[in-house]
Design a protein around this motif. Structure first.
Motif, PDB file in Angstrom:
ATOM      1  N   GLN A 180      -1.854  -2.129  -6.672  1.00 17.72           N
ATOM      2  CA  GLN A 180      -1.536  -0.823  -6.105  1.00 17.72           C
ATOM      3  C   GLN A 180      -0.922   0.108  -7.144  1.00 17.72           C
ATOM      4  O   GLN A 180      -1.190   1.312  -7.157  1.00 17.72           O
ATOM      5  CB  GLN A 180      -0.593  -0.987  -4.911  1.00 17.72           C
ATOM      6  N   ASP A 231      -0.750  -8.003  -5.057  1.00 17.97           N
ATOM      7  CA  ASP A 231      -1.224  -6.736  -4.484  1.00 17.97           C
ATOM      8  C   ASP A 231      -0.402  -5.558  -4.990  1.00 17.97           C
ATOM      9  O   ASP A 231      -0.927  -4.454  -5.173  1.00 17.97           O
ATOM     10  CB  ASP A 231      -1.174  -6.782  -2.960  1.00 17.97           C
ATOM     11  N   THR A 283       0.817  -1.211   0.000  1.00 17.49           N
ATOM     12  CA  THR A 283       0.000   0.000   0.000  1.00 17.49           C
ATOM     13  C   THR A 283       0.848   1.257   0.000  1.00 17.49           C
ATOM     14  O   THR A 283       0.360   2.337  -0.347  1.00 17.49           O
ATOM     15  CB  THR A 283      -0.945   0.019   1.219  1.00 17.49           C
TER      16      THR A 283
END
Length: 211
Positions: A133, A129, A76
């Motif tokens: 992102q 992920d 993130t």
């Protein structure tokens, strides 16, 4: 020009560092591990030793260009860093930002972003992920018109190798004469420095393939 490279000791960052240096730019490695930077680039290398997430406006305001090759373990933070940098430099002429993302945001012949297919094919993969992102990074930047930015995206096979002639695109999957969607780190770095020296993709995504 004065160029700062966030993540300069990474696989791609160090190739970009050497390409920029070879063209006579003043290059600073923005890194967490100063010893690694010294081992790679030498004792005389300019370094800014700091975690990317703690960078301030004062740290970066003297650069003409800041290149973001940040590859955090906490995925993130890809988007967190982009939004932080944009927030620091809204309505400023410099620095120009070059953000490096992976190929998930490239589109196929039907105009479909390949992220959806990647998520389906590799569901549960530890790296997935990060791809999502980085697509979010691009989507965020497409709303930003008061910071000078470019997103630079490699092709699907992003590999070590010698510098090649290249072709540019915007967000398309491109192939070379052998039908391969491939670009080397060295070609990518060369195309990036050409873009820095002669800007043609401000507020745009761009991609490059070995020709």
């Amino acid at each position: 020009m004065k160029i700062g490279i966030i993540g300069a000791t990474g696989n791609v960052g160090q190739v970009i560092y050497q390409e920029a240096l070879s063209r006579g730019h003043q290059v600073t490695a923005v890194v967490r591990n100063g010893e690694k930077a010294t081992a790679l680039f030498g004792q005389t290398a300019q370094r800014l030793v700091k975690d990317a997430m703690t960078l301030t406006k004062a740290d970066l305001q003297d650069f003409d260009v800041v290149i973001d090759t940040f590859a955090p373990k906490q995925t993130t933070q890809n988007l967190d860093l982009v939004t932080k940098l944009v927030g620091l430099f809204r309505n400023q002429a410099t620095p120009r930002f070059i953000f490096v993302t992976d190929s998930s945001s490239l589109v196929d012949d039907h105009g479909e972003m390949q992220l959806a297919a990647i998520l389906k094919a590799y569901a549960g993969a530890p790296w997935i992920d990060a791809s999502a992102q980085q697509v979010h990074e691009l989507q965020f930047l497409q709303w930003v018109d008061d910071v000078d930015w470019t997103v630079m995206t490699p092709q699907n096979d992003f590999i070590t190798g010698d510098k090649q002639a290249y072709r540019l695109g915007t967000n398309q999957i491109l192939t070379n004469s052998a039908g391969q969607s491939t670009v080397t780190f060295s070609t990518f770095a060369s195309a990036m420095l050409d873009e820095i020296d002669t800007p043609a993709h401000r507020h745009q995504q761009m991609t490059v393939v070995d020709d």
